[in-house]
Design a protein around this motif. Structure first.
Motif, PDB file in Angstrom:
ATOM      1  N   LEU A 143      73.923  30.062  50.823  1.00 59.15           N
ATOM      2  CA  LEU A 143      73.613  31.510  51.022  1.00 59.15           C
ATOM      3  C   LEU A 143      72.182  31.925  50.687  1.00 59.15           C
ATOM      4  CD1 LEU A 143      76.595  33.376  49.503  1.00 59.15           C
ATOM      5  CD2 LEU A 143      76.148  33.020  51.759  1.00 59.15           C
ATOM      6  N   ASN A 144      71.474  31.167  49.994  1.00 59.59           N
ATOM      7  CA  ASN A 144      69.903  31.282  49.626  1.00 59.59           C
ATOM      8  C   ASN A 144      69.150  30.921  50.763  1.00 59.59           C
ATOM      9  OD1 ASN A 144      70.303  32.667  47.211  1.00 59.59           O
ATOM     10  ND2 ASN A 144      70.315  30.774  46.268  1.00 59.59           N
ATOM     11  N   SER A 145      69.629  30.045  51.635  1.00 59.42           N
ATOM     12  CA  SER A 145      68.802  29.544  52.778  1.00 59.42           C
ATOM     13  C   SER A 145      69.380  29.745  54.115  1.00 59.42           C
ATOM     14  CB  SER A 145      68.235  28.263  52.618  1.00 59.42           C
ATOM     15  OG  SER A 145      69.358  27.418  52.767  1.00 59.42           O
ATOM     16  N   ALA A 146      70.514  29.984  54.459  1.00 57.85           N
ATOM     17  CA  ALA A 146      71.134  30.306  55.780  1.00 57.85           C
ATOM     18  C   ALA A 146      70.370  31.235  56.331  1.00 57.85           C
ATOM     19  CB  ALA A 146      72.460  30.483  55.610  1.00 57.85           C
ATOM     20  N   SER A 147      70.089  31.083  57.723  1.00 56.46           N
ATOM     21  CA  SER A 147      69.456  32.084  58.589  1.00 56.46           C
ATOM     22  C   SER A 147      70.265  33.428  58.585  1.00 56.46           C
ATOM     23  CB  SER A 147      69.177  31.672  60.198  1.00 56.46           C
ATOM     24  OG  SER A 147      70.341  31.586  60.735  1.00 56.46           O
ATOM     25  N   PRO A 148      69.817  34.456  58.886  1.00 53.58           N
ATOM     26  CA  PRO A 148      70.437  35.723  59.095  1.00 53.58           C
ATOM     27  C   PRO A 148      71.396  35.694  60.024  1.00 53.58           C
ATOM     28  CG  PRO A 148      68.259  36.246  58.692  1.00 53.58           C
ATOM     29  CD  PRO A 148      68.140  34.594  58.699  1.00 53.58           C
ATOM     30  N   THR A 149      71.114  35.037  61.382  1.00 50.71           N
ATOM     31  CA  THR A 149      72.159  34.814  62.228  1.00 50.71           C
ATOM     32  C   THR A 149      73.247  34.146  62.002  1.00 50.71           C
ATOM     33  OG1 THR A 149      70.250  34.953  64.069  1.00 50.71           O
ATOM     34  CG2 THR A 149      72.386  34.206  64.839  1.00 50.71           C
ATOM     35  N   LEU A 150      73.163  32.915  61.173  1.00 48.97           N
ATOM     36  CA  LEU A 150      74.220  32.054  60.646  1.00 48.97           C
ATOM     37  C   LEU A 150      74.918  32.912  59.762  1.00 48.97           C
ATOM     38  CD1 LEU A 150      75.698  29.370  60.638  1.00 48.97           C
ATOM     39  CD2 LEU A 150      74.147  28.510  59.076  1.00 48.97           C
ATOM     40  N   LEU A 151      74.480  33.582  59.009  1.00 45.84           N
ATOM     41  CA  LEU A 151      75.090  34.317  57.752  1.00 45.84           C
ATOM     42  C   LEU A 151      76.004  35.526  58.508  1.00 45.84           C
ATOM     43  CD1 LEU A 151      72.387  35.248  55.267  1.00 45.84           C
ATOM     44  CD2 LEU A 151      74.315  33.694  54.867  1.00 45.84           C
ATOM     45  N   ALA A 152      75.524  36.148  59.600  1.00 49.66           N
ATOM     46  CA  ALA A 152      76.310  37.081  60.390  1.00 49.66           C
ATOM     47  C   ALA A 152      77.563  36.536  60.851  1.00 49.66           C
ATOM     48  CB  ALA A 152      75.138  38.141  61.140  1.00 49.66           C
ATOM     49  N   LYS A 153      77.270  35.292  61.579  1.00 48.42           N
ATOM     50  CA  LYS A 153      78.257  34.641  62.344  1.00 48.42           C
ATOM     51  C   LYS A 153      79.406  34.386  61.482  1.00 48.42           C
ATOM     52  CE  LYS A 153      78.268  30.531  64.323  1.00 48.42           C
ATOM     53  NZ  LYS A 153      77.436  29.462  65.210  1.00 48.42           N
ATOM     54  N   THR A 154      78.905  33.657  60.330  1.00 47.81           N
ATOM     55  CA  THR A 154      79.872  32.810  59.418  1.00 47.81           C
ATOM     56  C   THR A 154      80.773  33.935  58.492  1.00 47.81           C
ATOM     57  OG1 THR A 154      78.315  31.233  59.614  1.00 47.81           O
ATOM     58  CG2 THR A 154      80.017  30.875  57.804  1.00 47.81           C
ATOM     59  N   LEU A 155      79.817  34.950  57.843  1.00 48.58           N
ATOM     60  CA  LEU A 155      80.571  35.826  56.853  1.00 48.58           C
ATOM     61  C   LEU A 155      81.410  36.896  57.600  1.00 48.58           C
ATOM     62  CD1 LEU A 155      77.745  35.876  54.212  1.00 48.58           C
ATOM     63  CD2 LEU A 155      79.770  34.462  53.985  1.00 48.58           C
ATOM     64  N   PRO A 156      82.370  37.024  57.208  1.00 47.08           N
ATOM     65  CA  PRO A 156      83.175  38.284  58.166  1.00 47.08           C
ATOM     66  C   PRO A 156      83.045  39.464  57.336  1.00 47.08           C
ATOM     67  CG  PRO A 156      84.617  36.891  56.661  1.00 47.08           C
ATOM     68  CD  PRO A 156      83.430  36.347  56.493  1.00 47.08           C
ATOM     69  N   TRP A 157      81.890  39.773  57.372  1.00 47.21           N
ATOM     70  CA  TRP A 157      81.097  40.960  56.549  1.00 47.21           C
ATOM     71  C   TRP A 157      80.743  42.130  57.285  1.00 47.21           C
ATOM     72  CZ3 TRP A 157      77.792  38.907  51.731  1.00 47.21           C
ATOM     73  CH2 TRP A 157      78.859  38.284  50.861  1.00 47.21           C
ATOM     74  N   PRO A 158      80.662  43.325  57.003  1.00 49.68           N
ATOM     75  CA  PRO A 158      80.066  44.394  57.644  1.00 49.68           C
ATOM     76  C   PRO A 158      78.512  43.916  57.610  1.00 49.68           C
ATOM     77  CG  PRO A 158      81.293  45.449  55.951  1.00 49.68           C
ATOM     78  CD  PRO A 158      81.365  43.965  55.906  1.00 49.68           C
ATOM     79  N   ASP A 159      77.821  44.485  58.668  1.00 52.37           N
ATOM     80  CA  ASP A 159      76.241  44.306  58.948  1.00 52.37           C
ATOM     81  C   ASP A 159      75.708  44.615  57.498  1.00 52.37           C
ATOM     82  OD1 ASP A 159      76.767  43.102  61.513  1.00 52.37           O
ATOM     83  OD2 ASP A 159      76.168  44.961  62.533  1.00 52.37           O
ATOM     84  N   GLU A 160      75.899  45.796  57.039  1.00 52.21           N
ATOM     85  CA  GLU A 160      75.219  46.352  56.060  1.00 52.21           C
ATOM     86  C   GLU A 160      75.330  45.298  54.739  1.00 52.21           C
ATOM     87  OE1 GLU A 160      77.718  48.324  57.371  1.00 52.21           O
ATOM     88  OE2 GLU A 160      76.582  49.324  58.903  1.00 52.21           O
ATOM     89  N   ARG A 161      76.383  44.788  54.638  1.00 58.88           N
ATOM     90  CA  ARG A 161      76.585  43.975  53.585  1.00 58.88           C
ATOM     91  C   ARG A 161      75.614  42.598  53.687  1.00 58.88           C
ATOM     92  NH1 ARG A 161      82.550  42.569  51.541  1.00 58.88           N
ATOM     93  NH2 ARG A 161      82.274  44.775  50.717  1.00 58.88           N
ATOM     94  N   VAL A 162      75.737  42.187  54.998  1.00 54.16           N
ATOM     95  CA  VAL A 162      74.846  40.807  55.197  1.00 54.16           C
ATOM     96  C   VAL A 162      73.298  41.377  54.922  1.00 54.16           C
ATOM     97  CG1 VAL A 162      74.086  39.258  56.866  1.00 54.16           C
ATOM     98  CG2 VAL A 162      76.522  39.900  56.884  1.00 54.16           C
ATOM     99  N   GLU A 163      72.919  42.426  55.694  1.00 56.53           N
ATOM    100  CA  GLU A 163      71.591  43.065  55.270  1.00 56.53           C
ATOM    101  C   GLU A 163      71.213  43.154  53.733  1.00 56.53           C
ATOM    102  OE1 GLU A 163      71.159  46.471  57.695  1.00 56.53           O
ATOM    103  OE2 GLU A 163      71.576  45.400  59.379  1.00 56.53           O
ATOM    104  N   ARG A 164      72.158  43.376  53.103  1.00 53.00           N
ATOM    105  CA  ARG A 164      71.802  43.784  51.564  1.00 53.00           C
ATOM    106  C   ARG A 164      71.708  42.232  50.786  1.00 53.00           C
ATOM    107  NH1 ARG A 164      76.108  47.316  49.603  1.00 53.00           N
ATOM    108  NH2 ARG A 164      77.376  45.572  48.901  1.00 53.00           N
TER     109      ARG A 164
END
Length: 193
Positions: A123-144
């Motif tokens: 979670l400290n180094s994954a790209s924003p794209t990978l985080l958004a694709k992997t985590l089933p979270w709303p966009d706002e939570r990934v951005e936070r």
């Protein structure tokens, strides 16, 4: 003559060793193998998902940092389903896992989670794209998450839960699926061209 217990001899000796049955009459000599206690015998076990700080401190090698992290997760409603989750979270050696294993009981309180199927996501180094694709979270939570890790890398699940105000079910879904390595060196934003 003293009346013997109806249990088979092995079960009777186990119950006597635990103190649940009195010793048989005539078996109190020092040389009697039945009166000798085993060298390592867990007298207590702890429910990992309900353990107190005092119980955790009784485990060999359990530091105050570990106790604090476990209690913070417990207070946040997070539960563990297996030793591997606990070992990964605390980053403990296989040897320490084996020392703890006889003392730990993993009772799930509520619906049991599904076990992970893929390699843990950093979670400290994954790209924003990978985080958004992997985590089933709303966009706002990934951005936070991205904003918070820029400020300071996450240390562990308890830190993540507290800083993002995550509900217990969300954190439980991450156990065994994420890790918290350091960020890659260099700027966190791409250079302007």
């Amino acid at each position: 003559m003293a009346r013997r217990h109806w249990l088979d001899p092995l079960a009777r000796k186990v119950l006597q060793a635990m103190g649940d049955l009195p010793q048989d009459a005539g078996r109190t000599g020092k040389n009697n193998r039945y009166d000798q206690k085993p060298e390592v015998s867990p007298n207590w076990c702890i429910d990992v998902n309900r353990a107190s700080a005092e119980q955790w401190r009784q485990l060999p090698g359990c530091s105050e940092i570990m106790v604090d992290q476990l209690l913070r997760l417990q207070q946040g409603g997070v539960q563990f389903s297996q030793m591997e989750d606990l070992a990964q979270l605390l980053d403990i050696s296989e040897g320490l896992c084996e020392q703890w294993r006889p003392y730990l009981i993993f009772r799930w309180h509520g619906d049991a989670p599904q076990l992970p199927e893929q390699a843990p996501l950093n979670l400290n180094s994954a790209s924003p794209t990978l985080l958004a694709k992997t985590l089933p979270w709303p966009d706002e939570r990934v951005e936070r998450l991205i904003a918070e890790r820029r400020r300071e890398p996450f240390q562990n699940l308890a830190d993540l839960q507290e800083r993002l105000c995550l509900p217990p079910a969300t954190v439980e879904a991450l156990i065994g699926r994420v890790r918290f390595g350091s960020r890659p060196a260099g700027p966190s934003l791409p250079p302007r061209g």
